[in-house]
Design an enzyme around this catalytic site. Structure first.
Site, PDB file in Angstrom:
ATOM      1  N   TYR A   1       0.847  -1.200   0.000  1.00  0.00           N
ATOM      2  CA  TYR A   1       0.000   0.000   0.000  1.00  0.00           C
ATOM      3  C   TYR A   1       0.876   1.241   0.000  1.00  0.00           C
ATOM      4  O   TYR A   1       1.848   1.320   0.747  1.00  0.00           O
ATOM      5  CB  TYR A   1      -0.900   0.036   1.252  1.00  0.00           C
TER       6      TYR A   1
ATOM      7  N   ASP B   1      -6.520  12.360 -25.697  1.00  0.00           N
ATOM      8  CA  ASP B   1      -6.534  11.000 -25.166  1.00  0.00           C
ATOM      9  C   ASP B   1      -5.883  10.117 -26.235  1.00  0.00           C
ATOM     10  O   ASP B   1      -6.518   9.733 -27.202  1.00  0.00           O
ATOM     11  CB  ASP B   1      -7.979  10.578 -24.887  1.00  0.00           C
TER      12      ASP B   1
ATOM     13  N   THR C   1      -3.835   5.085 -22.143  1.00  0.00           N
ATOM     14  CA  THR C   1      -3.700   3.763 -21.563  1.00  0.00           C
ATOM     15  C   THR C   1      -2.256   3.339 -21.809  1.00  0.00           C
ATOM     16  O   THR C   1      -1.537   3.969 -22.580  1.00  0.00           O
ATOM     17  CB  THR C   1      -4.620   2.731 -22.256  1.00  0.00           C
TER      18      THR C   1
ATOM     19  N   ARG D   1      -1.682  -3.386 -18.239  1.00  0.00           N
ATOM     20  CA  ARG D   1      -2.937  -2.610 -18.249  1.00  0.00           C
ATOM     21  C   ARG D   1      -2.829  -1.487 -17.232  1.00  0.00           C
ATOM     22  O   ARG D   1      -2.638  -1.736 -16.039  1.00  0.00           O
ATOM     23  CB  ARG D   1      -4.129  -3.473 -17.844  1.00  0.00           C
TER      24      ARG D   1
END
Ligand SMILES: *Cc1c(COP(=O)(O)O)cnc(C)c1O
Length: 529
Positions: free
Chosen positions: A130, A285, A311, A320
């Site tokens: 984390y 984008d 992406t 991904r």
């Protein structure tokens, strides 16, 4: 152990010559390394002490065998089974999927095959940590190496797009492309502010604000007011004149460039001018084309845009994920850096996916290599070879060709649609997607198919192979036309039922096509674990 079972799978479906080079555990094992591997894989549980041994020795896990300690503290004797042992069901599904990827022609324009090195990072212990916040400003301890990794990833992201760190910053935490876009909207817009993006049926993306007369489909259109711009249906090119007119009336706060099914490049100078005239931010984008942008085989959006999102798993060939690049100087009075970083966390996300950031760093290092540049050039030249063969065969392409990694075939002149062709091609191990083309009436039965070159280029296909792809697709289209003639009923469901029924009369031709497609495809290696 993982690498070991990976080896078994590889060996079974791939060319030996390629397997040898790429299986890292063989290195440094000396004579009989292979049998060591086999022996090791037969050891059932992997005890905690073995893992610690690996860490201490610093050698690859598969090359180390540490005997069990004589004394064990209470609770320390866990067993860490590998996937085949602990869950054969999932292992089998993954193996089946890998076999499918290996055998079929992968032509979905948004997909690619990432590398073994990226997969190793994604499958690593980085997934355990984390690290909410940014490097140096975390909410939890133990982040010294995670900080080092994220800073490295940011540096490589700027380098991959040749950006000056004084002018541009980047956030590498977005979980994927759609979240990255929503994070930008959250950063610079108020609820119900106006945006303009390319309409989904004309090649845009859902996350740019898609809605229908009945329904606000994308969350972007629920929280913001979206008005699309579209293509000029006679040319298949973005209608910038109309965008200019409607933007002047609508006065959007954000104009979005970029698409998911547009075979041409964007006119950034023109879009900048329109954005400036109405006082809007300009965002690109570049999800589909970020690999091409990085290799400078298409125009550079950074010269004209305020914000660039992407992406990381499409033409860029990474894991991904998503990234947001922003200008460091204030734009329209907004400090983009703090607005965007705060929108990512704590605005919309929690802990970053550090395994993804690890894989992304690996991918971005590779993006600076000459091989990567050559690969992206091939993606484009292969796509052109595909386009010209399709046109030779009489197909109509939206915009009459392609400048990038994809073509859009308009099937309507043949009296057939994308859904039926997609189905028959799928049955023949050719994977691509139906796509709407300008002028389509129905979104359910779109009139075209989208074909992309990045994935098969990764597997080593050249222009000759892409000519063969066009020929295979042509065969599939012929079968589809005949099948459509012999089906009773005009509904798409009638067709689907007919071609999957045991007495589909053309099944032998489909299976023959599939056999030849698979024989062709399996001559080429599949990268990755
Ligand atoms: C693929 C894509 C996205 C979304 O990516 P996900 O990772 O699937 O959320 C966003 N924008 C464009 C233009 C895309 O093509």
């Amino acid at each position: 152990m993982q690498a070991c079972s990976g080896f078994a799978v590889m060996g079974s479906i791939q060319q030996p010559v390629w397997t040898k080079e790429s299986v890292f555990p063989l290195k440094g094992l000396g004579v009989g390394g292979c049998s060591n591997l086999v022996k090791f894989s037969s050891v059932k549980p992997c005890r905690s002490s073995q893992l610690e041994g690996n860490l201490v020795s610093g050698r690859p896990p598969t090359s180390v065998f540490v005997p069990e300690p004589k004394t064990e503290g209470a609770g320390s004797s866990f067993v860490d089974y590998n996937l085949s042992e602990s869950d054969p069901e999932v292992r089998t599904i993954i193996d089946k999927e890998k076999n499918r990827q290996f055998r079929s022609l992968e032509l979905i324009a948004s997909e690619n095959f990432t590398s073994r090195a990226v997969m190793e990072a994604v499958g690593s212990c980085l997934t355990n940590k984390y690290s909410e916040g940014l490097p140096g400003k975390r909410y939890y301890g133990g982040n010294e190496f995670i900080d080092e990794l994220e800073v490295l990833c940011q540096k490589r992201a700027l380098a991959a797009f040749s950006l000056d760190a004084k002018k541009w910053g980047v956030n590498v935490q977005p979980l994927s492309g759609s979240p990255a876009n929503f994070e930008v909207y959250t950063a610079i817009l108020n609820p119900h502010d106006r945006i303009m993006g390319l309409d989904l049926p004309h090649g845009g993306h859902l996350s740019h604000g898609f809605m229908t007369p009945k329904r606000r489909v994308s969350g972007t259109s629920i929280y913001f007011e979206s008005m699309p711009y579209r293509l000029d249906e006679s040319t298949g090119l973005v209608d910038y004149d109309m965008l200019e007119k409607t933007a002047t009336l609508f006065r959007p706060k954000l104009i979005i460039a970029g698409a998911s099914a547009y075979p041409r490049d964007f006119d950034y100078p023109r879009m900048r001018k329109i954005a400036d005239a109405v006082g809007a931010f300009l965002m690109m984008d570049m999800a589909h084309i970020s690999g091409l942008v990085s290799a400078a085989v298409v125009a550079n959006p950074f010269d004209y845009c305020d914000i660039v999102t992407t992406t990381t798993h499409k033409s860029l060939r990474g894991p991904r994920g998503g990234m947001i690049f922003f200008r460091k100087d204030p734009v329209l009075g907004v400090d983009l850096e703090s607005a965007i970083n705060n929108a990512v966390f704590p605005g919309l996300q929690g802990g970053p996916h550090n395994h993804t950031i690890g894989g992304l760093a690996v991918c971005l290092k590779n993006a600076k290599s000459p091989e990567f540049k050559a690969y992206q050039n091939k993606v484009v030249s292969n796509c052109r070879a595909l386009a010209s063969r399709l046109m030779e065969l009489g197909y109509k392409l939206v915009s009459g060709g392609s400048d990038n990694h994809l073509v859009l075939v308009d099937l309507r002149p043949l009296g057939i649609d994308g859904a039926r062709v997609e189905k028959i091609l799928d049955m023949a191990s050719i994977t691509l997607n139906k796509n709407s083309v300008p002028g389509d009436k129905s979104a359910l039965v779109p009139g075209g198919i989208r074909i992309g070159s990045p994935a098969m280029t990764t597997r080593g296909f050249g222009e000759d192979e892409f000519v063969s792809i066009a020929n295979f697709i042509h065969e599939g289209v012929q079968i589809t036309l005949e099948a459509k003639k012999s089906v009773s009923g005009s509904k798409i469901q009638d067709f689907m039922k007919f071609v999957t029924s045991p007495d589909f009369p053309l099944i032998d031709r489909v299976l023959d096509l599939q056999r030849r497609v698979e024989a062709f495809t399996t001559r080429f290696p599949l990268p990755g674990l």
